[in-house]
Design a protein around this motif. Structure first.
Motif, PDB file in Angstrom:
ATOM      1  N   LEU A 236       0.729  -1.325  -0.069  1.00 20.39           N
ATOM      2  CA  LEU A 236      -0.025  -0.030  -0.137  1.00 20.39           C
ATOM      3  C   LEU A 236       0.891   1.417   0.044  1.00 20.39           C
ATOM      4  O   LEU A 236       0.574   2.346  -0.716  1.00 20.39           O
ATOM      5  CB  LEU A 236      -0.911  -0.212   1.246  1.00 20.39           C
ATOM      6  N   GLU A 299      -4.524  -5.442  -0.786  1.00 23.33           N
ATOM      7  CA  GLU A 299      -5.914  -6.185  -0.341  1.00 23.33           C
ATOM      8  C   GLU A 299      -5.907  -7.527  -0.293  1.00 23.33           C
ATOM      9  O   GLU A 299      -6.461  -8.205   0.520  1.00 23.33           O
ATOM     10  CB  GLU A 299      -7.099  -5.421  -0.940  1.00 23.33           C
ATOM     11  N   ARG A 302      -3.337  -9.072   2.066  1.00 23.17           N
ATOM     12  CA  ARG A 302      -4.071  -8.766   3.568  1.00 23.17           C
ATOM     13  C   ARG A 302      -5.082  -9.859   4.013  1.00 23.17           C
ATOM     14  O   ARG A 302      -5.013 -10.344   5.183  1.00 23.17           O
ATOM     15  CB  ARG A 302      -4.469  -7.396   3.772  1.00 23.17           C
ATOM     16  N   ASN A 303      -6.019 -10.156   2.980  1.00 22.78           N
ATOM     17  CA  ASN A 303      -7.123 -11.115   3.415  1.00 22.78           C
ATOM     18  C   ASN A 303      -6.429 -12.649   3.085  1.00 22.78           C
ATOM     19  O   ASN A 303      -6.854 -13.484   3.923  1.00 22.78           O
ATOM     20  CB  ASN A 303      -7.883 -11.203   2.382  1.00 22.78           C
TER      21      ASN A 303
END
Length: 313
Positions: A236, A299, A302-303
């Motif tokens: 990010l 994202e 992260r998941n």
């Protein structure tokens, strides 16, 4: 006389006791990273963002594969703010330069700043967060207070001040330092919190019991098991760094106009939005797609690294 009771014993062929503790050798190995990789491979967003990131990297490394038009040497005022023509699919800038060529050659500048800033923020964040979280006490107090001081300063504002002071030395390295030196505290905070959780695990206590030095425990056991959130933040941060470079260039305190970057093109095109919107829209679109691809990848990672998020799907 003692009471006798009959006990039923099942036949051995109906109770294969040997299979209770047997090891399934054919089963797939599993750990956090393998589970995350298997999860990411099943998500379309991983392939979409990965394709865009690879494409952007190829454009930055090999711009000659995507255009043969010189970005600055073939500018004619007769083409000022001109519409797309054959060989120039996105039209021309106010100076008569090819918009598509400038976007292609500006990719390397924007991506270089993003990578340098990411390396700097990750390095400082890991250094401060790891030592503060693992050793604690007075070292934690000092490093945490230093991080709080930098965290209280908006890194965009700090970068504006630094770039204004060093206006005569503006280049990729200076703008990367101006952004990265004030953008690392969030990484350090996340890593410190994760290390505080991991350092109380049983395997850390076992390593301490057998006499392993604390520094080796940190490097070999605690840090590798705490680095997952940092990888997400780093992904990010790269997108944020690319946007920060464009913001500084748009404000006129970023890279000089001699550098081709999306921020410079957006800054120069803002006055021609009504007459020639393509000179502003296309660089902005390239910036948005690139930043969005890194955000999407972050994202997904992260998941994938969160067992609770995997269980909910």
């Amino acid at each position: 006389m003692a009471n006798s009771s009959n006990h039923y014993v099942a036949p051995l062929d109906e109770t294969p006791l040997a299979e209770v503790d047997s090891v399934n050798i054919s089963a797939q190995a599993s750990n956090l990273w393998l589970d995350a990789w298997r999860d990411m491979r099943g998500r379309p967003m991983f392939y979409i963002s990965g394709f865009i990131i690879i494409l952007v990297a190829l454009v930055a490394l090999f711009p000659g594969w995507f255009t043969q038009v010189p970005p600055n040497n073939d500018c004619l005022l007769v083409n000022s703010n001109g519409a797309p023509i054959t060989g120039h699919p996105l039209g021309f800038t106010k100076q008569g330069c090819d918009v598509y060529s400038r976007i292609i050659h500006g990719t390397s500048t924007s991506l270089s700043v993003g990578i340098i800033v990411t390396i700097l923020t990750a390095g400082l964040g890991v250094l401060f967060g790891a030592f503060a979280g693992f050793y604690g006490r007075w070292l934690d107090a000092i490093l945490s207070r230093v991080g709080d001081i930098f965290f209280a300063i908006p890194y965009i504002l700090a970068a504006v001040v630094i770039m204004s002071v060093f206006s005569s030395y503006r280049n990729i390295i200076i703008i990367s330092l101006a952004i990265g030196l004030f953008a690392w505290p969030s990484t350090a905070r996340v890593l410190r919190a994760e290390i505080l959780r991991v350092k109380n695990a049983d395997f850390v206590m076992a390593s301490t019991a057998i006499g392993v030095s604390r520094f080796k425990i940190l490097m070999r056991h605690v840090l590798p098991n705490s680095i997952a959130p940092v990888i997400v933040i780093t992904t990010l941060s790269l997108a944020a760094a690319i946007v920060a470079e464009a913001t500084l260039s748009f404000l006129g305190v970023g890279l000089p106009t001699s550098f081709m970057s999306w921020g410079n093109d957006i800054s120069q095109a803002q006055s021609d939005l009504r007459n020639a919107p393509q000179t502003l829209i296309y660089p902005s679109l390239a910036l948005t797609i690139t930043a969005l691809s890194f955000i999407m990848m972050g994202e997904v990672i992260r998941n994938a690294l969160d067992p609770k998020a995997r269980a909910r799907r």
